[in-house]
Motif scaffolding. Structure first.
Motif, short mmCIF file in Angstrom:
data_model
loop_
_atom_site.label_atom_id
_atom_site.label_comp_id
_atom_site.label_asym_id
_atom_site.label_seq_id
_atom_site.Cartn_x
_atom_site.Cartn_y
_atom_site.Cartn_z
N ALA A 49 -15.14 3.52 1.46
CA ALA A 49 -14.08 3.37 2.46
C ALA A 49 -13.06 4.49 2.27
CB ALA A 49 -13.40 2.01 2.33
N GLU A 50 -12.77 5.22 3.34
CA GLU A 50 -11.76 6.28 3.30
C GLU A 50 -10.43 5.73 3.78
OE1 GLU A 50 -12.94 9.76 5.36
OE2 GLU A 50 -14.73 10.11 4.13
N LEU A 51 -9.43 5.75 2.91
CA LEU A 51 -8.12 5.19 3.22
C LEU A 51 -7.06 6.29 3.13
CD1 LEU A 51 -8.49 1.95 1.05
CD2 LEU A 51 -9.13 2.29 3.45
N ASP A 52 -5.95 6.09 3.86
CA ASP A 52 -4.94 7.15 3.92
C ASP A 52 -3.61 6.76 3.29
OD1 ASP A 52 -4.06 5.34 5.76
OD2 ASP A 52 -4.29 6.64 7.52
N SER A 53 -3.58 5.65 2.56
CA SER A 53 -2.32 5.19 1.99
C SER A 53 -2.55 4.65 0.59
CB SER A 53 -1.71 4.08 2.87
OG SER A 53 -0.78 3.31 2.16
N PRO A 54 -1.76 5.11 -0.39
CA PRO A 54 -1.91 4.56 -1.75
C PRO A 54 -1.59 3.08 -1.81
CG PRO A 54 0.04 5.99 -1.59
CD PRO A 54 -0.74 6.16 -0.33
N THR A 55 -0.68 2.62 -0.95
CA THR A 55 -0.36 1.19 -0.91
C THR A 55 -1.58 0.39 -0.47
OG1 THR A 55 1.91 1.77 -0.29
CG2 THR A 55 1.26 -0.53 -0.04
N LEU A 56 -2.29 0.90 0.53
CA LEU A 56 -3.49 0.22 1.01
C LEU A 56 -4.60 0.27 -0.05
CD1 LEU A 56 -5.13 -1.21 3.16
CD2 LEU A 56 -5.59 1.01 4.23
N VAL A 57 -4.71 1.39 -0.74
CA VAL A 57 -5.72 1.50 -1.81
C VAL A 57 -5.48 0.42 -2.87
CG1 VAL A 57 -6.58 2.94 -3.70
CG2 VAL A 57 -6.14 3.96 -1.44
N ARG A 58 -4.22 0.25 -3.26
CA ARG A 58 -3.91 -0.78 -4.26
C ARG A 58 -4.24 -2.17 -3.74
NH1 ARG A 58 0.50 2.78 -5.19
NH2 ARG A 58 1.82 1.62 -3.73
N ARG A 59 -3.98 -2.39 -2.45
CA ARG A 59 -4.27 -3.71 -1.86
C ARG A 59 -5.77 -3.98 -1.86
NH1 ARG A 59 -1.13 -6.89 1.66
NH2 ARG A 59 -2.26 -8.22 3.13
N ARG A 93 -5.38 -7.00 11.51
CA ARG A 93 -4.57 -6.28 10.52
C ARG A 93 -5.44 -5.31 9.73
NH1 ARG A 93 -2.11 -10.33 8.61
NH2 ARG A 93 -3.51 -10.85 6.89
N GLY A 94 -6.62 -5.77 9.31
CA GLY A 94 -7.51 -4.90 8.57
C GLY A 94 -7.98 -3.71 9.39
N ALA A 95 -8.29 -3.95 10.67
CA ALA A 95 -8.74 -2.87 11.54
C ALA A 95 -7.64 -1.83 11.73
CB ALA A 95 -9.19 -3.43 12.89
N PHE A 96 -6.40 -2.31 11.90
CA PHE A 96 -5.30 -1.36 12.08
C PHE A 96 -5.04 -0.58 10.81
CE2 PHE A 96 -1.06 0.29 12.39
CZ PHE A 96 -0.93 0.65 13.72
N LEU A 97 -5.06 -1.26 9.65
CA LEU A 97 -4.86 -0.57 8.38
C LEU A 97 -5.92 0.51 8.18
CD1 LEU A 97 -3.95 -3.59 6.07
CD2 LEU A 97 -2.50 -1.59 6.53
N ALA A 98 -7.14 0.23 8.60
CA ALA A 98 -8.23 1.18 8.38
C ALA A 98 -8.20 2.35 9.36
CB ALA A 98 -9.57 0.46 8.49
N SER A 99 -7.96 2.08 10.64
CA SER A 99 -8.10 3.16 11.63
C SER A 99 -7.24 2.95 12.86
CB SER A 99 -9.57 3.29 12.05
OG SER A 99 -10.04 2.08 12.62
N LEU A 157 2.29 -3.44 6.89
CA LEU A 157 1.14 -4.34 6.88
C LEU A 157 0.49 -4.39 5.51
CD1 LEU A 157 -0.58 -3.57 10.32
CD2 LEU A 157 0.88 -5.52 9.72
N ALA A 158 0.48 -3.26 4.81
CA ALA A 158 -0.15 -3.23 3.49
C ALA A 158 0.64 -4.02 2.45
CB ALA A 158 -0.32 -1.79 3.02
N ARG A 159 1.84 -4.45 2.82
CA ARG A 159 2.68 -5.23 1.90
C ARG A 159 2.78 -6.71 2.32
NH1 ARG A 159 5.36 -1.75 -1.49
NH2 ARG A 159 5.38 0.44 -0.85
N VAL A 160 2.06 -7.07 3.39
CA VAL A 160 2.08 -8.47 3.83
C VAL A 160 1.45 -9.35 2.76
CG1 VAL A 160 1.15 -10.10 5.53
CG2 VAL A 160 2.06 -7.90 6.29
N GLU A 161 2.17 -10.38 2.38
CA GLU A 161 1.64 -11.30 1.37
C GLU A 161 0.75 -12.36 2.02
OE1 GLU A 161 1.87 -11.17 -1.86
OE2 GLU A 161 3.10 -9.33 -1.83
N VAL A 162 -0.46 -12.51 1.52
CA VAL A 162 -1.42 -13.48 2.05
C VAL A 162 -1.87 -14.39 0.90
CG1 VAL A 162 -3.62 -13.83 3.21
CG2 VAL A 162 -2.22 -11.83 3.78
N ALA A 163 -1.74 -15.67 1.11
CA ALA A 163 -2.08 -16.63 0.04
C ALA A 163 -3.51 -17.16 0.16
CB ALA A 163 -1.10 -17.80 0.06
N LYS A 164 -4.00 -17.34 1.40
CA LYS A 164 -5.30 -17.96 1.60
C LYS A 164 -6.44 -16.98 1.30
CE LYS A 164 -3.65 -21.15 5.18
NZ LYS A 164 -3.79 -21.58 6.59
N THR A 165 -7.38 -17.45 0.53
CA THR A 165 -8.52 -16.61 0.14
C THR A 165 -9.33 -16.17 1.36
OG1 THR A 165 -8.68 -17.71 -2.01
CG2 THR A 165 -10.63 -16.52 -1.23
#
Length: 325
Positions: A47-57, A130-136, A11-19
């Motif tokens: 925000a406490e995150l558990d993935s470097p990929t998510l942090v970059r996103r 998607r955001g809720a799942f990525l977070a917790s 999910l942290a690698r899903v490409e999203v184009a729309k702002t």
């Protein structure tokens, strides 16, 4: 937990184009992964995150959407934490909090989710999940206790998430356990649908394959148990029938009609055979109903003779450890 990590990585690698979709996901991550704090009299967002990929996103979206560059710190794994934790912090966060809907127009923290997120387009509502799942979020393996679960900051966010799932056509339920609010999707089809909607298409394929294998295995186990139960019942029935026929032959002696005697002898000669098989062994062959009827009349005649003589009938000959069939 490996399955959950795989989903989050995808999910942290899903490409999203729309702002608007990116903003909806980011606002939800900030709402579910942390919150607002007062630091030195200023409103900060953490925000406490558990993935470097998510942090970059998250840091990329903060920079590109709002022109904000957050501070990021790392807490090493230890204790109950199996992996590193990353703290993303925006110290001058009041403007960002207003823009993302964490603060209302009166500078009050929003307790649930901003209304514009849960009433947006389908893509925006999917981004909320998607955001809720990525977070917790978490996902357990397929089976009787399979679940896609989101841990929520409070009841208001849980109810907002349930409503968002309803807009996506997926059933989700909110529950509270020991003061912790969660939203859970349990049905296998619903879990697959939610993963698909969020964008975890690779995980959907793997999860469905695993679910189908487990369902096939469970069905096979049920059939084996069903067959075993049938075999036990058939064996008990045969033992009981043979014991009662032996007692009937003893009670009636030479007074047994030939056709009933033949059926009794057939039963004793093929103790493990079913009634249908007994009919095939007969000469000439008989139907299983005919065999059953003759044996039933033989036993009834013997029980009547026993009652006239005042002695135990055929059922008295059943083994004590045998369930009557």
């Amino acid at each position: 937990m490996a399955l959950t990590a795989d989903v989050k990585e995808e999910l942290a690698r899903v490409e999203v184009a729309k702002t608007g979709v990116r903003a909806a996901e980011l606002a939800t991550v900030l709402r579910f992964a942390g919150g607002l704090h007062i630091i030195s009299g200023r409103i900060a967002i953490e925000a406490e995150l558990d993935s470097p990929t998510l942090v970059r996103r998250v840091t990329r979206d903060l920079a590109e959407l709002y022109g904000v560059r957050p501070d990021v710190s790392v807490s090493a794994a230890g204790g109950v934490r199996r992996g590193n934790q990353y703290l993303v912090r925006v110290l001058e966060g009041e403007t960002l909090a207003r823009q993302t809907g964490l603060l209302d127009a009166r500078r009050r923290p929003v307790r649930g989710l901003p209304n514009r997120l849960t009433t947006g387009s389908r893509d925006e509502v999917a981004a909320v999940w998607r955001g809720a799942f990525l977070a917790s979020g978490s996902l357990t393996d397929p089976g009787r206790s399979a679940a896609l679960e989101i841990t929520c900051p409070g009841n208001e966010t849980a109810m907002a998430l349930v409503g968002a799932a309803g807009r996506l056509g997926i059933s989700a339920k909110a529950r509270e356990v020991r003061g912790v609010h969660r939203v859970v999707v349990r049905d296998g089809e619903a879990i697959s649908a939610m993963l698909q909607v969020m964008g975890a298409t690779g995980t959907v394929r793997n999860w469905e394959e695993l679910r189908q294998r487990r369902e096939v295995r469970a069905t096979a186990n049920r059939l084996v148990n069903f067959d075993d139960a049938n075999l036990r019942r058939s064996a008990q029935a045969a033992v009981a029938a043979c014991a009662r026929v032996e007692r009937a032959m003893e009670l009636l002696g030479d007074d047994i009609p030939d056709h009933l005697k033949y059926a009794g002898e057939l039963r004793l000669a093929h103790r493990d055979a079913s009634l249908d098989e007994l009919g095939h062994h007969a000469d000439p062959p008989m139907t299983k109903d005919a065999v059953a009827g003759r044996i039933r009349r033989l036993l009834a005649m013997a029980d009547k003779r026993a009652a006239d003589l005042g002695v135990p009938g055929t059922e008295a000959s059943l083994p004590a450890d045998l369930d009557e069939v």
